[in-house]
Design a protein around this motif. Structure first.
Motif, PDB file in Angstrom:
ATOM      1  N   GLY A 181       0.714  -1.137  -0.296  1.00 11.80           N
ATOM      2  CA  GLY A 181       0.036  -0.152  -0.064  1.00 11.80           C
ATOM      3  C   GLY A 181       0.814   1.221   0.106  1.00 11.80           C
ATOM      4  N   LEU A 182       0.577   2.059  -0.834  1.00 14.25           N
ATOM      5  CA  LEU A 182       1.632   3.427  -0.989  1.00 14.25           C
ATOM      6  C   LEU A 182       0.867   4.563  -0.433  1.00 14.25           C
ATOM      7  CD1 LEU A 182       2.195   2.438  -4.906  1.00 14.25           C
ATOM      8  CD2 LEU A 182       3.835   2.097  -2.877  1.00 14.25           C
ATOM      9  N   GLY A 183       1.368   4.952   0.561  1.00 12.74           N
ATOM     10  CA  GLY A 183       0.781   6.187   1.290  1.00 12.74           C
ATOM     11  C   GLY A 183       1.721   7.369   0.926  1.00 12.74           C
ATOM     12  N   GLN A 184       1.559   8.399   1.535  1.00 14.94           N
ATOM     13  CA  GLN A 184       2.551   9.467   1.590  1.00 14.94           C
ATOM     14  C   GLN A 184       3.767   9.628   2.538  1.00 14.94           C
ATOM     15  OE1 GLN A 184       2.050  12.359  -0.345  1.00 14.94           O
ATOM     16  NE2 GLN A 184      -0.030  11.611  -1.430  1.00 14.94           N
ATOM     17  N   LYS A 185       4.647   9.037   2.059  1.00 17.66           N
ATOM     18  CA  LYS A 185       5.987   9.005   2.590  1.00 17.66           C
ATOM     19  C   LYS A 185       5.799   7.829   3.763  1.00 17.66           C
ATOM     20  CE  LYS A 185       8.248  13.484   2.068  1.00 17.66           C
ATOM     21  NZ  LYS A 185       8.487  14.678   2.115  1.00 17.66           N
ATOM     22  N   GLU A 186       4.975   6.874   3.427  1.00 14.15           N
ATOM     23  CA  GLU A 186       4.671   5.774   4.245  1.00 14.15           C
ATOM     24  C   GLU A 186       4.188   4.778   3.419  1.00 14.15           C
ATOM     25  OE1 GLU A 186       1.777   6.451   7.360  1.00 14.15           O
ATOM     26  OE2 GLU A 186       0.589   7.386   6.147  1.00 14.15           O
ATOM     27  N   VAL A 187       4.597   3.353   3.787  1.00 14.07           N
ATOM     28  CA  VAL A 187       4.045   2.186   3.100  1.00 14.07           C
ATOM     29  C   VAL A 187       3.715   1.271   3.997  1.00 14.07           C
ATOM     30  CG1 VAL A 187       4.977   0.570   1.493  1.00 14.07           C
ATOM     31  CG2 VAL A 187       5.995   2.978   1.366  1.00 14.07           C
ATOM     32  N   VAL A 188       2.654   0.432   3.520  1.00 12.84           N
ATOM     33  CA  VAL A 188       1.958  -0.608   4.446  1.00 12.84           C
ATOM     34  C   VAL A 188       2.179  -1.763   3.426  1.00 12.84           C
ATOM     35  CG1 VAL A 188      -0.226   0.222   4.045  1.00 12.84           C
ATOM     36  CG2 VAL A 188       0.250  -1.160   5.846  1.00 12.84           C
ATOM     37  N   LEU A 189       2.567  -3.027   4.071  1.00  6.66           N
ATOM     38  CA  LEU A 189       2.486  -4.237   3.504  1.00  6.66           C
ATOM     39  C   LEU A 189       1.545  -4.995   4.042  1.00  6.66           C
ATOM     40  CD1 LEU A 189       4.705  -5.133   1.383  1.00  6.66           C
ATOM     41  CD2 LEU A 189       5.937  -6.166   3.440  1.00  6.66           C
ATOM     42  N   SER A 190       0.899  -5.968   3.203  1.00  7.84           N
ATOM     43  CA  SER A 190      -0.033  -6.744   3.782  1.00  7.84           C
ATOM     44  C   SER A 190      -0.410  -7.983   2.818  1.00  7.84           C
ATOM     45  CB  SER A 190      -1.426  -5.983   4.263  1.00  7.84           C
ATOM     46  OG  SER A 190      -2.366  -6.613   4.444  1.00  7.84           O
ATOM     47  N   SER A 191      -1.131  -8.868   3.516  1.00  7.71           N
ATOM     48  CA  SER A 191      -1.676 -10.112   2.937  1.00  7.71           C
ATOM     49  C   SER A 191      -2.914  -9.905   2.118  1.00  7.71           C
ATOM     50  CB  SER A 191      -1.798 -11.333   3.826  1.00  7.71           C
ATOM     51  OG  SER A 191      -0.655 -11.791   4.587  1.00  7.71           O
ATOM     52  N   ASP A 192      -3.446  -8.962   2.603  1.00 11.62           N
ATOM     53  CA  ASP A 192      -5.056  -8.695   2.143  1.00 11.62           C
ATOM     54  C   ASP A 192      -5.173  -7.140   2.144  1.00 11.62           C
ATOM     55  OD1 ASP A 192      -7.416  -9.023   0.948  1.00 11.62           O
ATOM     56  OD2 ASP A 192      -8.158 -10.200   2.540  1.00 11.62           O
ATOM     57  N   ILE A 193      -6.409  -6.796   1.358  1.00 12.58           N
ATOM     58  CA  ILE A 193      -6.709  -5.639   1.177  1.00 12.58           C
ATOM     59  C   ILE A 193      -6.954  -4.638   2.414  1.00 12.58           C
ATOM     60  CG2 ILE A 193      -7.956  -3.695  -0.310  1.00 12.58           C
ATOM     61  CD1 ILE A 193      -8.243  -5.838  -2.360  1.00 12.58           C
ATOM     62  N   PRO A 194      -8.055  -5.395   3.331  1.00 12.11           N
ATOM     63  CA  PRO A 194      -8.558  -4.535   4.444  1.00 12.11           C
ATOM     64  C   PRO A 194      -7.432  -4.018   5.276  1.00 12.11           C
ATOM     65  CG  PRO A 194      -9.777  -6.372   3.967  1.00 12.11           C
ATOM     66  CD  PRO A 194      -8.530  -6.580   3.033  1.00 12.11           C
ATOM     67  N   ALA A 195      -6.056  -4.395   5.202  1.00 11.51           N
ATOM     68  CA  ALA A 195      -5.275  -4.030   6.269  1.00 11.51           C
ATOM     69  C   ALA A 195      -4.500  -2.700   5.845  1.00 11.51           C
ATOM     70  CB  ALA A 195      -4.323  -4.983   6.702  1.00 11.51           C
ATOM     71  N   ILE A 196      -4.791  -2.371   4.563  1.00 12.30           N
ATOM     72  CA  ILE A 196      -3.944  -1.271   3.994  1.00 12.30           C
ATOM     73  C   ILE A 196      -4.858  -0.088   3.926  1.00 12.30           C
ATOM     74  CG2 ILE A 196      -2.397  -2.468   2.568  1.00 12.30           C
ATOM     75  CD1 ILE A 196      -4.063  -1.113  -0.124  1.00 12.30           C
ATOM     76  N   LEU A 197      -6.195  -0.251   4.311  1.00 11.18           N
ATOM     77  CA  LEU A 197      -7.234   0.648   3.834  1.00 11.18           C
ATOM     78  C   LEU A 197      -7.173   2.026   4.608  1.00 11.18           C
ATOM     79  CD1 LEU A 197     -10.473  -1.474   3.162  1.00 11.18           C
ATOM     80  CD2 LEU A 197      -8.853  -0.239   1.606  1.00 11.18           C
ATOM     81  N   ASP A 198      -6.705   1.768   6.004  1.00 13.68           N
ATOM     82  CA  ASP A 198      -6.583   3.095   6.790  1.00 13.68           C
ATOM     83  C   ASP A 198      -5.405   4.274   6.397  1.00 13.68           C
ATOM     84  OD1 ASP A 198      -8.914   2.560   8.392  1.00 13.68           O
ATOM     85  OD2 ASP A 198      -7.530   1.550  10.059  1.00 13.68           O
ATOM     86  N   ILE A 199      -4.507   3.338   5.511  1.00 18.16           N
ATOM     87  CA  ILE A 199      -3.327   4.336   5.035  1.00 18.16           C
ATOM     88  C   ILE A 199      -3.561   4.701   3.945  1.00 18.16           C
ATOM     89  CG2 ILE A 199      -0.762   4.073   4.725  1.00 18.16           C
ATOM     90  CD1 ILE A 199      -1.076   3.572   7.693  1.00 18.16           C
ATOM     91  N   THR A 200      -4.210   3.900   2.905  1.00 17.92           N
ATOM     92  CA  THR A 200      -4.156   4.094   1.558  1.00 17.92           C
ATOM     93  C   THR A 200      -5.094   3.484   0.828  1.00 17.92           C
ATOM     94  OG1 THR A 200      -2.621   4.390  -0.557  1.00 17.92           O
ATOM     95  CG2 THR A 200      -1.957   2.983   0.914  1.00 17.92           C
ATOM     96  N   ARG A 201      -5.489   3.791  -0.581  1.00 18.83           N
ATOM     97  CA  ARG A 201      -6.293   2.765  -1.293  1.00 18.83           C
ATOM     98  C   ARG A 201      -5.505   2.559  -2.585  1.00 18.83           C
ATOM     99  NH1 ARG A 201     -12.041   5.463  -1.766  1.00 18.83           N
ATOM    100  NH2 ARG A 201     -12.257   3.687  -3.207  1.00 18.83           N
ATOM    101  N   LYS A 202      -4.107   3.111  -2.700  1.00 20.37           N
ATOM    102  CA  LYS A 202      -3.286   3.019  -3.853  1.00 20.37           C
ATOM    103  C   LYS A 202      -2.428   1.990  -3.584  1.00 20.37           C
ATOM    104  CE  LYS A 202      -0.342   5.903  -6.689  1.00 20.37           C
ATOM    105  NZ  LYS A 202       0.654   6.982  -6.516  1.00 20.37           N
ATOM    106  N   ALA A 203      -2.510   0.787  -4.310  1.00 18.43           N
ATOM    107  CA  ALA A 203      -1.456  -0.419  -3.786  1.00 18.43           C
ATOM    108  C   ALA A 203      -0.846  -1.159  -5.211  1.00 18.43           C
ATOM    109  CB  ALA A 203      -2.648  -1.548  -3.337  1.00 18.43           C
ATOM    110  N   LEU A 204       0.169  -1.690  -4.765  1.00 13.83           N
ATOM    111  CA  LEU A 204       0.900  -2.480  -5.955  1.00 13.83           C
ATOM    112  C   LEU A 204       0.530  -4.086  -5.512  1.00 13.83           C
ATOM    113  CD1 LEU A 204       4.474  -1.085  -5.825  1.00 13.83           C
ATOM    114  CD2 LEU A 204       2.706  -0.766  -7.512  1.00 13.83           C
ATOM    115  N   PHE A 205       0.004  -4.613  -6.476  1.00 16.51           N
ATOM    116  CA  PHE A 205      -0.179  -6.175  -5.732  1.00 16.51           C
ATOM    117  C   PHE A 205       1.103  -6.999  -6.637  1.00 16.51           C
ATOM    118  CE2 PHE A 205      -4.041  -4.248  -5.811  1.00 16.51           C
ATOM    119  CZ  PHE A 205      -4.869  -5.020  -5.124  1.00 16.51           C
ATOM    120  N   LEU A 206       1.968  -7.539  -5.607  1.00 15.84           N
ATOM    121  CA  LEU A 206       2.943  -8.427  -6.002  1.00 15.84           C
ATOM    122  C   LEU A 206       2.733  -9.604  -6.655  1.00 15.84           C
ATOM    123  CD1 LEU A 206       5.434  -7.851  -2.985  1.00 15.84           C
ATOM    124  CD2 LEU A 206       5.083  -6.485  -5.175  1.00 15.84           C
ATOM    125  N   GLU A 207       3.680 -10.080  -7.780  1.00 18.52           N
ATOM    126  CA  GLU A 207       3.251 -11.135  -8.676  1.00 18.52           C
ATOM    127  C   GLU A 207       4.457 -12.091  -7.985  1.00 18.52           C
ATOM    128  OE1 GLU A 207       1.805 -11.397 -11.648  1.00 18.52           O
ATOM    129  OE2 GLU A 207       1.047  -9.211 -11.828  1.00 18.52           O
TER     130      GLU A 207
END
Ligand code: M6R
Length: 606
Positions: A181-207
């Motif tokens: 999850g790509l925030g403003q000068k912060e990044v959150v990494l997670s197994s699933d979408i709900p855990a990034i939503l408080d920080i950002t809705r912009k995300a990279l889905f790793l392959e």
């Protein structure tokens, strides 16, 4: 199974990690833990049991620091204990892991010969040792992770921090989901979408095979061999509110009540009320190119598949078989270039379903996924995706995902039938209009939830239940029984009503409530016969009947009345009272409704 999170930014990392773990707890809740880097040291906290234990621990002894990783565990290797809880640490490196390292015993022996000492029974600790061995030789954290992963066979999503490089998290994935999850000068990494939503809705889905090198200002994605790769960010259409309980006592209850909305969202945009046309803009498959369909899925999604067979064969007359994904691969199914495989999965991460999809694809089949989670593994492997729009489903027992799957199958089979000219415009219009009216009918069922609650109060102390249904509603009997088992731990069996006399009738006495699905369709006279058979043996009948019913009601101890609908939509309506019955029985029994014992929401092991 298991959920992993990572955070780097300017907030207190332990707060963000705990919030993230709260959103991922559905993935496992045997133990949890976090590791936070501060002043060149890694502070580790691990507790056995629910996340509340970890929260308690951290609130008593707060952890400072703005970079860290966290984990919630569904035990595979090693019982739930503090030593086996993640993160695992070695030589100033901390690792959280979702997945299974298959060659861990061989690697463990190799590392032991080099003098390594292990503190846990887990496969994951191997990773901490392998990475730290590379770090000790002066390599960067990302190079160390890449080199370590070359030794590993199995599946993983990992997040790694090191006290030697205190401003970096390295993540990597192979067959387990990992989102950045790509925030403003912060990044959150997670197994699933709900855990990034408080920080950002912009995300990279790793392959698979990606390694993410994450600092506060930059995320670089590389291959396991260190080459740069580009991954375009995606904006997620879920909101933080969707992943909250919203005033309901449990997620499951909220999700049951969300079904009219979820179903409307799922069909809206895919149909023309005027002409009865259904359209899927991304689906280029012509049904004329296929001669058979396999539906593959697990658990509740498999029950949706069983209903799907009635829909596909009933509307479009394409021969359809339904397989449990865990069995499909091992029976050499007749899959070829004219086969369509429909994979159904809420999470899109179920290992059995994913493996079956890959096998079918290898044999040349077309794949359509019916799935609720964008960019999940199954959606990436499928040729086309029909997304259910249920929103995040957090309760471990699947509810709104199931009914939206039924609606997707209804639309897909109508779409094929219209294309193959097996349904004319008038019929198509009627069937579409019935679908549009469905959410209103579901609202009526939900408005009567008090009736189901009263019933549950009178029945929650029984230890065995039988669920009976016929035809398209037999899978709903299976689903009703599964819901009850999962969350109340009461033994329950679903059976085709006509098959009862061939065995299960021996079980019936006054201690065995029998839930009978008795809508007013062509099998109604036969169902009356089945009800009589149960009554004659002293069984207690709880019937689900349509408005205006007399005959089944007269013969039942208790009944729930639901609105009528055409045969092919009745399964959706009948599902709701069964979900509510299981829910209220579990509440009266006092079990953990949202996180029932031994289960996890997405089953990422085969
Ligand atoms: O995410 P999936 O739909 O692939 O999951 C399949 C099953 O694991 C799932 O439906 C499971 O049976 C649920 N706990 C049922 O409530």
């Amino acid at each position: 199974m298991c959920g992993i999170v990572g955070y780097i930014g300017s907030r207190n990392a332990s707060d963000v990690l705990i919030d993230g773990l709260r959103r991922l707890e559905y993935r496992g809740y045997d133990s949890s833990g976090l590791a936070v880097l501060h002043d060149g040291r890694i502070e580790l906290r691990r507790t056995v049991g629910k996340l509340s234990k970890l929260i308690n621990n951290v609130s008593k002894r707060p952890v400072a620091g703005t970079i860290g990783i966290g984990h919630t565990r569904w035990a595979t290797h090693g019982r739930p204990s503090e030593e086996n809880a993640h993160p695992h640490m070695e030589g100033g490196v901390a690792v959280v892991h979702n997945g299974i390292i298959e060659n861990y015993l061989a690697l463990r022996e190799e590392l032991k010969k080099e003098g390594a000492r292990f503190k846990s029974e887990t496969d994951t600790e191997i990773l901490a040792h392998l990475i730290s061995r590379e770090v000790r030789q002066g390599r960067s954290l990302e190079d160390s992770v890449m080199r370590a992963l070359h030794h590993v066979k199995g599946t993983y999503a990992i997040a790694v921090i090191s006290r030697h490089e205190p401003n970096k998290i390295v993540g990597a994935r192979k067959e387990c989901p990992l989102i950045v999850g790509l925030g403003q000068k912060e990044v959150v990494l997670s197994s699933d979408i709900p855990a990034i939503l408080d920080i950002t809705r912009k995300a990279l889905f790793l392959e698979d095979g990606d390694v993410a090198v994450i600092t506060r200002n930059r995320v670089a994605i590389k291959t396991l061999n260190g080459q740069d790769v580009e991954r375009a960010p995606v904006v997620v259409d879920w909101t933080p509110v969707m992943a909250e309980k919203g005033g309901y006592r449990h997620f499951m209850l909220k999700e049951i009540f969300e079904q009219p909305r979820a179903i409307t969202d799922t069909f809206r945009g895919n149909l023309m009320e005027e002409s009865g046309d259904i359209f899927f803009s991304d689906l280029s498959l012509s049904p004329g190119d296929i001669d058979r369909i396999y539906i593959i899925a697990c658990g509740t999604s498999w029950h949706a598949g069983l209903v799907g067979k009635f829909l596909m064969e009933g509307f479009s007359a394409i021969p359809t078989e339904v397989d449990l994904a865990s069995e499909f691969r091992y029976r050499n199914p007749l899959v070829g270039r004219k086969t369509l495989v429909i994979a159904i999965s809420q999470s899109g991460e179920t290992a059995d379903t994913l493996a079956a999809v890959r096998e079918a694809k290898r044999k040349g089949a077309y794949i359509i996924a019916i799935c609720n989670v964008m960019e999940s593994s199954i959606t990436r492997d499928a040729h086309w995706n029909l997304m259910t729009r249920a929103g995040p489903e957090i309760g471990v027992a699947s509810t709104k995902a199931f009914t939206t799957q039924l609606v997707s199958l209804y639309m897909l089979s109508l779409y094929f039938a219209r294309k193959l000219k097996r349904i004319d415009e008038k019929k198509g219009r009627e069937l579409v209009q019935e679908l549009v009216r469905l959410p209103m009918k579901l609202e009526r069922v939900l408005n009567e939830s008090g009736v189901v609650e009263d019933l549950a109060r009178r029945y929650f102390h029984y230890s065995d239940f039988l669920y009976l249904g016929r035809g398209i509603n037999y899978p709903i009997a299976l689903e009703g029984a599964l819901k009850l088992k999962e969350i109340s731990y009461i033994h329950a069996e679903g059976y085709p009503a006509g098959e009862m006399k061939h065995g299960p009738i021996a079980l019936i006495d006054e201690n065995m409530p029998v839930v009978v699905l008795a809508p007013n369709d062509s099998s109604y006279p036969k169902i009356i016969g089945n009800v009589e058979e149960v009554r004659a043996r002293g069984g207690r009948i709880i019937a689900i009947v349509n408005d205006g019913d007399r005959e089944v009601k007269e013969r039942s101890d208790d009944f729930i009345t639901v609105p009528s609908a055409p045969y092919y939509l009745m399964p959706v309506i009948l599902t709701l009272p069964l979900q509510l019955l299981a829910y209220y029985i579990a509440v009266f029994k006092g079990t953990d409704v949202d996180q029932p014992r031994n289960l996890a929401k997405s089953v990422t092991v085969e």
